[in-house]
Scaffold this motif. Structure first.
Motif, PDB file in Angstrom:
ATOM      1  N   THR A  55       0.842  -1.190   0.000  1.00 53.04           N
ATOM      2  CA  THR A  55       0.000   0.000   0.000  1.00 53.04           C
ATOM      3  C   THR A  55       0.873   1.235   0.000  1.00 53.04           C
ATOM      4  N   SER A  56       0.319   2.334  -0.428  1.00 54.69           N
ATOM      5  CA  SER A  56       1.077   3.576  -0.507  1.00 54.69           C
ATOM      6  C   SER A  56       0.983   4.391   0.783  1.00 54.69           C
ATOM      7  N   GLY A  57       0.305   3.882   1.784  1.00 58.49           N
ATOM      8  CA  GLY A  57       0.239   4.571   3.053  1.00 58.49           C
ATOM      9  C   GLY A  57      -1.028   5.375   3.272  1.00 58.49           C
ATOM     10  N   HIS A  58      -1.902   5.447   2.265  1.00 53.66           N
ATOM     11  CA  HIS A  58      -3.189   6.109   2.468  1.00 53.66           C
ATOM     12  C   HIS A  58      -4.242   5.406   1.634  1.00 53.66           C
ATOM     13  N   ALA A  59      -5.459   5.513   2.093  1.00 55.77           N
ATOM     14  CA  ALA A  59      -6.559   4.881   1.369  1.00 55.77           C
ATOM     15  C   ALA A  59      -6.891   5.717   0.136  1.00 55.77           C
ATOM     16  N   SER A  60      -6.839   5.129  -1.042  1.00 58.54           N
ATOM     17  CA  SER A  60      -7.066   5.890  -2.264  1.00 58.54           C
ATOM     18  C   SER A  60      -8.532   6.278  -2.424  1.00 58.54           C
ATOM     19  N   ASN A  61      -9.422   5.616  -1.681  1.00 59.32           N
ATOM     20  CA  ASN A  61     -10.842   5.927  -1.820  1.00 59.32           C
ATOM     21  C   ASN A  61     -11.316   7.010  -0.854  1.00 59.32           C
ATOM     22  N   ALA A  62     -10.536   7.297   0.178  1.00 60.66           N
ATOM     23  CA  ALA A  62     -10.928   8.308   1.147  1.00 60.66           C
ATOM     24  C   ALA A  62     -10.571   9.689   0.597  1.00 60.66           C
ATOM     25  N   TYR A  63     -11.575  10.549   0.480  1.00 59.31           N
ATOM     26  CA  TYR A  63     -11.344  11.881  -0.064  1.00 59.31           C
ATOM     27  C   TYR A  63     -10.526  12.711   0.907  1.00 59.31           C
ATOM     28  N   ARG A  64      -9.517  13.406   0.372  1.00 62.57           N
ATOM     29  CA  ARG A  64      -8.674  14.286   1.180  1.00 62.57           C
ATOM     30  C   ARG A  64      -8.822  15.707   0.647  1.00 62.57           C
ATOM     31  N   PRO A  65      -9.423  16.617   1.434  1.00 62.80           N
ATOM     32  CA  PRO A  65      -9.625  17.996   0.978  1.00 62.80           C
ATOM     33  C   PRO A  65      -8.308  18.672   0.610  1.00 62.80           C
ATOM     34  N   VAL A  66      -8.378  19.618  -0.315  1.00 58.62           N
ATOM     35  CA  VAL A  66      -7.196  20.361  -0.735  1.00 58.62           C
ATOM     36  C   VAL A  66      -7.167  21.723  -0.050  1.00 58.62           C
ATOM     37  N   ARG A  67      -6.011  22.369  -0.100  1.00 61.55           N
ATOM     38  CA  ARG A  67      -5.818  23.675   0.544  1.00 61.55           C
ATOM     39  C   ARG A  67      -6.694  24.738  -0.111  1.00 61.55           C
ATOM     40  N   CYS A  68      -7.053  25.759   0.660  1.00 64.48           N
ATOM     41  CA  CYS A  68      -7.916  26.853   0.179  1.00 64.48           C
ATOM     42  C   CYS A  68      -7.307  27.590  -1.000  1.00 64.48           C
ATOM     43  N   GLU A  69      -5.985  27.813  -0.987  1.00 67.73           N
ATOM     44  CA  GLU A  69      -5.356  28.541  -2.092  1.00 67.73           C
ATOM     45  C   GLU A  69      -5.469  27.788  -3.416  1.00 67.73           C
ATOM     46  N   VAL A  70      -5.619  26.471  -3.340  1.00 67.73           N
ATOM     47  CA  VAL A  70      -5.810  25.675  -4.552  1.00 67.73           C
ATOM     48  C   VAL A  70      -7.151  26.026  -5.196  1.00 67.73           C
ATOM     49  N   HIS A  71      -8.172  26.240  -4.389  1.00 66.92           N
ATOM     50  CA  HIS A  71      -9.484  26.613  -4.924  1.00 66.92           C
ATOM     51  C   HIS A  71      -9.406  27.930  -5.688  1.00 66.92           C
ATOM     52  N   SER A  72      -8.673  28.904  -5.140  1.00 63.05           N
ATOM     53  CA  SER A  72      -8.504  30.193  -5.822  1.00 63.05           C
ATOM     54  C   SER A  72      -7.805  30.008  -7.156  1.00 63.05           C
ATOM     55  N   LEU A  73      -6.770  29.196  -7.178  1.00 61.21           N
ATOM     56  CA  LEU A  73      -6.036  28.919  -8.413  1.00 61.21           C
ATOM     57  C   LEU A  73      -6.942  28.252  -9.451  1.00 61.21           C
ATOM     58  N   LEU A  74      -7.708  27.267  -9.021  1.00 64.16           N
ATOM     59  CA  LEU A  74      -8.603  26.566  -9.939  1.00 64.16           C
ATOM     60  C   LEU A  74      -9.683  27.495 -10.489  1.00 64.16           C
ATOM     61  N   ARG A  75     -10.217  28.356  -9.649  1.00 66.39           N
ATOM     62  CA  ARG A  75     -11.236  29.315 -10.110  1.00 66.39           C
ATOM     63  C   ARG A  75     -10.651  30.288 -11.135  1.00 66.39           C
ATOM     64  N   GLU A  76      -9.393  30.664 -10.945  1.00 65.81           N
ATOM     65  CA  GLU A  76      -8.718  31.536 -11.909  1.00 65.81           C
ATOM     66  C   GLU A  76      -8.641  30.850 -13.285  1.00 65.81           C
ATOM     67  N   TYR A  77      -8.270  29.586 -13.291  1.00 63.77           N
ATOM     68  CA  TYR A  77      -8.209  28.838 -14.546  1.00 63.77           C
ATOM     69  C   TYR A  77      -9.606  28.648 -15.139  1.00 63.77           C
ATOM     70  N   LEU A  78     -10.582  28.419 -14.291  1.00 61.92           N
ATOM     71  CA  LEU A  78     -11.957  28.225 -14.746  1.00 61.92           C
ATOM     72  C   LEU A  78     -12.491  29.479 -15.431  1.00 61.92           C
ATOM     73  N   THR A  79     -12.321  30.624 -14.799  1.00 61.46           N
ATOM     74  CA  THR A  79     -12.894  31.858 -15.349  1.00 61.46           C
ATOM     75  C   THR A  79     -12.143  32.363 -16.577  1.00 61.46           C
ATOM     76  N   SER A  80     -10.858  32.041 -16.685  1.00 63.38           N
ATOM     77  CA  SER A  80     -10.071  32.527 -17.819  1.00 63.38           C
ATOM     78  C   SER A  80     -10.068  31.566 -19.003  1.00 63.38           C
ATOM     79  N   SER A  81     -10.524  30.325 -18.798  1.00 69.86           N
ATOM     80  CA  SER A  81     -10.455  29.266 -19.818  1.00 69.86           C
ATOM     81  C   SER A  81      -9.026  29.067 -20.312  1.00 69.86           C
ATOM     82  N   LYS A  82      -8.072  29.286 -19.425  1.00 68.44           N
ATOM     83  CA  LYS A  82      -6.649  29.138 -19.749  1.00 68.44           C
ATOM     84  C   LYS A  82      -6.287  27.661 -19.865  1.00 68.44           C
TER      85      LYS A  82
END
Length: 86
Positions: free
Chosen positions: A2-29
């Motif tokens: 095993t790799s040390g974590h359950a691949s099926n258990a969702y692990r939330p990402v950092r808040c700054e990642v959401h801002s980055l993703l929204r930037e890509y979403l709104t710009s269609s970059k």
């Protein structure tokens, strides 16, 4: 082995990642997105982020070519660590 974590258990990402993703979403970059598929294989694609959404307590990105990737399976976005890259 095993790799040390359950691949099926969702692990939330950092808040700054959401801002980055929204930037890509709104710009269609176009972005280089590296992620693990359902079989655990590392995949690289060049695509746009078409949507971000939550379903059943898990977050997903929907890519321009129709791929839906669980957010904690995205390793990097244009070389920036998103999740699971530790």
């Amino acid at each position: 082995m095993t790799s040390g974590h359950a691949s099926n258990a969702y692990r939330p990402v950092r808040c700054e990642v959401h801002s980055l993703l929204r930037e890509y979403l709104t710009s269609s970059k176009l972005a280089e997105i590296v992620y693990r598929d359902d079989a655990g294989q590392v995949c690289t694609t060049h695509d746009i982020i078409r949507d971000l959404f939550s379903r059943a307590g898990q977050e997903f990105v929907f890519l321009g070519r129709g791929n839906m990737v669980r957010l904690d399976h995205v390793l990097t976005l244009d070389g920036r660590a998103v999740a699971g890259a530790n």
